[in-house]
Design a protein around this motif. Structure first.
Motif, PDB file in Angstrom:
ATOM      1  N   GLU A 150     -16.968 -14.351  52.803  1.00 31.70           N
ATOM      2  CA  GLU A 150     -17.410 -13.720  51.557  1.00 31.70           C
ATOM      3  C   GLU A 150     -17.616 -12.218  51.752  1.00 31.70           C
ATOM      4  OE1 GLU A 150     -21.193 -13.980  48.436  1.00 31.70           O
ATOM      5  OE2 GLU A 150     -20.762 -15.645  49.809  1.00 31.70           O
ATOM      6  N   THR A 155     -16.651  -7.902  47.509  1.00 32.32           N
ATOM      7  CA  THR A 155     -16.693  -7.934  46.048  1.00 32.32           C
ATOM      8  C   THR A 155     -18.008  -8.591  45.599  1.00 32.32           C
ATOM      9  OG1 THR A 155     -14.289  -8.116  45.933  1.00 32.32           O
ATOM     10  CG2 THR A 155     -15.519  -8.739  43.968  1.00 32.32           C
ATOM     11  N   TYR A 156     -18.701  -7.942  44.630  1.00 31.83           N
ATOM     12  CA  TYR A 156     -20.033  -8.391  44.223  1.00 31.83           C
ATOM     13  C   TYR A 156     -20.159  -8.329  42.702  1.00 31.83           C
ATOM     14  CZ  TYR A 156     -20.818  -7.628  49.174  1.00 31.83           C
ATOM     15  OH  TYR A 156     -20.708  -7.678  50.529  1.00 31.83           O
ATOM     16  N   GLY A 157     -21.093  -9.148  42.183  1.00 28.34           N
ATOM     17  CA  GLY A 157     -21.318  -9.212  40.752  1.00 28.34           C
ATOM     18  C   GLY A 157     -22.428  -8.279  40.296  1.00 28.34           C
ATOM     19  N   ASP A 158     -22.738  -8.340  39.002  1.00 25.06           N
ATOM     20  CA  ASP A 158     -23.744  -7.451  38.419  1.00 25.06           C
ATOM     21  C   ASP A 158     -25.111  -7.646  39.055  1.00 25.06           C
ATOM     22  OD1 ASP A 158     -21.970  -6.253  36.684  1.00 25.06           O
ATOM     23  OD2 ASP A 158     -22.246  -7.785  35.137  1.00 25.06           O
ATOM     24  N   GLU A 160     -25.959  -8.614  42.150  1.00 22.18           N
ATOM     25  CA  GLU A 160     -26.057  -7.992  43.469  1.00 22.18           C
ATOM     26  C   GLU A 160     -26.067  -6.470  43.382  1.00 22.18           C
ATOM     27  OE1 GLU A 160     -23.892 -10.263  42.648  1.00 22.18           O
ATOM     28  OE2 GLU A 160     -24.028 -11.983  44.003  1.00 22.18           O
ATOM     29  N   ALA A 175     -14.719  -0.965  39.858  1.00 18.42           N
ATOM     30  CA  ALA A 175     -15.045  -2.046  38.929  1.00 18.42           C
ATOM     31  C   ALA A 175     -13.761  -2.655  38.368  1.00 18.42           C
ATOM     32  CB  ALA A 175     -15.925  -1.534  37.792  1.00 18.42           C
ATOM     33  N   ARG A 179     -16.544  -7.428  38.178  1.00 15.98           N
ATOM     34  CA  ARG A 179     -16.906  -7.451  39.600  1.00 15.98           C
ATOM     35  C   ARG A 179     -16.740  -6.043  40.176  1.00 15.98           C
ATOM     36  NH1 ARG A 179     -19.309 -11.905  41.556  1.00 15.98           N
ATOM     37  NH2 ARG A 179     -18.156 -11.818  43.529  1.00 15.98           N
ATOM     38  N   THR A 181     -15.884  -3.903  43.747  1.00 14.83           N
ATOM     39  CA  THR A 181     -15.283  -3.992  45.076  1.00 14.83           C
ATOM     40  C   THR A 181     -15.494  -2.684  45.831  1.00 14.83           C
ATOM     41  OG1 THR A 181     -13.582  -5.498  44.232  1.00 14.83           O
ATOM     42  CG2 THR A 181     -13.172  -4.453  46.374  1.00 14.83           C
TER      43      THR A 181
END
Length: 620
Positions: A150, A155-158, A160, A175, A179, A181
């Protein structure tokens, strides 16, 4: 100390042997709590039964490890500590390094990568992105392969990204599709790999080492072992950055606090004895030529009281001395033989891999506390020193192997230990008081770590609940949308039924709708007034079974034609609900199917209009 459960220890041993995960150094209280949590999820109550379950269901390992390895992390976690690191550590660290030299950073226990990328952003802010790409290497390690995969995605969401300041989001993340990156050009400087802090060798020559809220899961013995490895990994003056529950009060010989509140420590120098030797005397005024140097060197080597062996770079025996022949039976007759063919290569200790290590790393390798039984049955203790021999141009010539007989030193050490034990007994009361204070301190520290561990578990559970809540909210929104659609459809259906009821009520003729089997599906108000039969009494009944004044035997051909798709009408004599004779005009039309065809797929519509004998419509 909490008593250990032998079945639980057997489970940990199986995990280590079967999958290579060594949890024996973890604190038993938190470890048992997490294992029990997983067991309750699959309805297993006994550790022995759970071990059997793991043997039968290999997929269970993944679920268990995900439960044990609490991967709670975030960008810029504990903001105050990161502000201190950027202001007081990173700048001086860069200034102290020679220009163009590589800065090596180790992020141990990186989980899903947020901390490693936080380090990357902090270093890029100090150096600038271009210099960062050229000079910085960040080694991010964890024991959990799933988390590493991971982290590699970057890559992370709102959720995080909430902890990342907007200006850093703009500079370091791209963005796409909701997501974020991490920049690919900077991502290449972050290297992810699996490393078990308990079992694997540490990464060396590190300038900054971060290991936050990881040590608190281990017991005191394992913590000490890991900290010794961290001390070895760090360069002189290197910095160790820990989590808020990790104090290192009992390891001041390894690390000195730079800021204890923010858990930033600097590597301490271990004391080393000053180099010995006598001062050089004045130079001789007359230098005489020395002859027979080769013979002197050869004789000096042969007469060395230490057993000594010289190997070529190809692993062939080159030089031996008398003491080597006396102790191990290797003499000048073995010169030219491959060393691997000699018993000495693996007895009393395996030497081949250590020789290879000395050659590859170009440094002296020592092997301590080797026991050897001589031919007379005497047990001696040996220390082996392997030193690479290099030419002036740096090329490898061979390896020098020296066997030190440390039996006398070992006896002196045993005597010294005995004396120390007697000294310790003399100060037992004082030491007891000191130990009680240290125990109290360790218990308090352990309590802090346990509370922090519990907080991590609660935070992990909270994140799971937030995810479930989001899923439930999404499902609720979908159900609400479906409910709104059903409400609209119901209203439309009610309107259609009301409209149809109004139409049928407005007709001057009595109307009956029948299905293909002549069972009544609808009976309007005018039909009730004409025949005296209410709608609830008529609907569902067979038309020909109704007790009304219509002569159905005359209407059968008309009904049969309507059911086959052909409309028609007829005038028949009938008796209305008042018992009066009336002339009724009956019209039958087919009730077409949903496809709009002419066949009476759904039944027939029957319209009944009563007239008096003189031909005027009867007023009902």
């Amino acid at each position: 100390m909490q008593p250990t459960d032998p079945h639980f220890e057997a489970l940990l041993t199986y995990l280590k042997e079967a999958r290579g995960f060594d949890f024996t150094g973890y604190k038993r209280s938190s470890l048992m709590r997490r294992v029990n949590r997983r067991m309750s999820q699959i309805d297993v109550s006994d550790y022995a039964d759970y071990l059997d379950f793991l043997q039968v269901h290999p997929d269970e390992f993944t679920a268990l490890f995900n439960t044990i390895l609490i991967n709670v992390t975030a960008f810029f976690r504990d903001t105050d500590a990161w502000d201190y690191l950027r202001a007081e550590v990173l700048g001086p660290l860069v200034a102290a390094k020679p220009a163009e030299s590589v800065i090596r950073i180790w992020c141990a226990g990186c989980a899903s990568g947020e901390e490693a990328y936080t380090l990357a952003m902090a270093m890029a802010e100090v150096l600038g992105p271009d210099v960062f790409r050229d000079r910085v290497k960040i080694y991010a390690t964890d024991v959990d392969e799933e988390q590493l995969n991971e982290a590699r995605q970057a890559t992370y969401g709102d959720r995080e990204m909430q902890a990342v300041p907007p200006e850093l989001q703009e500079r370091y993340f791209e963005a796409a599709g909701g997501r974020f990156t991490f920049r690919k050009d900077l991502r290449r400087s972050v290297i992810f790999g699996r490393n078990d802090l308990v079992q694997d060798a540490p990464i060396s020559r590190i300038d900054l080492l971060t290991c936050r809220n990881t040590l608190m899961y281990f017991n005191a013995e394992t913590q000490a072992k890991i900290l010794n490895r961290f001390h070895f990994a760090l360069n002189e003056g290197g910095v160790l950055f820990l989590g808020k529950a990790e104090m290192l009060l009992s390891h001041s010989n390894l690390f000195a606090p730079m800021d204890l509140k923010r858990r930033v420590f600097r590597r301490a120098m271990r004391p080393t004895p000053p180099p010995g030797g006598l001062p050089a005397g004045p130079p001789s005024l007359v230098v005489a030529p020395v002859t027979h140097l080769d013979q002197l060197r050869s004789e000096a080597f042969a007469a060395n009281p230490l057993a000594q062996l010289v190997l070529t770079s190809d692993g062939l025996v080159a030089i031996t001395n008398r003491q080597l022949e006396k102790v191990f039976g290797v003499s000048s007759r073995d010169i030219g033989r491959p060393f691997r063919d000699l018993d000495l290569s693996y007895r009393p200790v395996e030497l081949r891999r250590h020789i290879e290590q000395a050659q590859v790393e170009r440094r002296t390798v020592r092997i301590s506390d080797v026991e050897w039984s001589r031919s007379g049955g005497d047990l001696i203790h040996i220390e082996v020193q392997l030193s690479p021999l290099t030419a002036a141009d740096g090329s490898l010539l061979g390896v020098n192997v020296i066997f030190h007989d440390v039996s006398a030193a070992r006896r002196l050490q045993d005597d010294l230990e005995h004396a120390n034990q007697q000294l310790e007994a003399a100060y037992e009361e004082l030491q007891s008081t000191n130990e009680e204070l240290e125990t109290t301190n360790e218990e308090l520290q352990s309590t802090v770590e346990e509370l922090e561990t519990t907080n991590e578990e609660l935070q992990s559970t909270n994140e799971e609940l937030e995810t479930m809540n989001e899923e439930l909210q999404s499902t609720n929104d979908e159900l609400q949308s479906i409910n709104d659609q059903l409400r609209v459809s119901t209203n439309q259906l009610d309107e259609a039924n009301s409209f149809l009821e109004a139409v049928l009520t407005s007709l001057q003729a009595g109307v009956a709708v029948v299905d293909h089997d002549l069972r009544i599906r609808m009976w309007n108000r005018r039909a009730e007034d004409l025949w005296g039969l209410r709608s609830e009494e008529a609907v569902g009944q067979h038309l020909l079974n109704l007790d009304i004044g219509l002569p159905f035997e005359k209407l059968r051909p008309l009904l049969r034609s309507a059911l086959t798709g052909e409309a028609g009408e007829a005038d028949v004599d009938a008796v209305n609900r008042r018992g009066r004779a009336v002339l009724v005009r009956v019209s039958c039309a087919p009730l077409g199917g949903r496809d709009g065809g002419g066949a009476a797929d759904e039944g027939a519509i029957i319209a009944m209009e009563a007239t008096e004998s003189i031909g005027r419509p009867e007023r009902v």
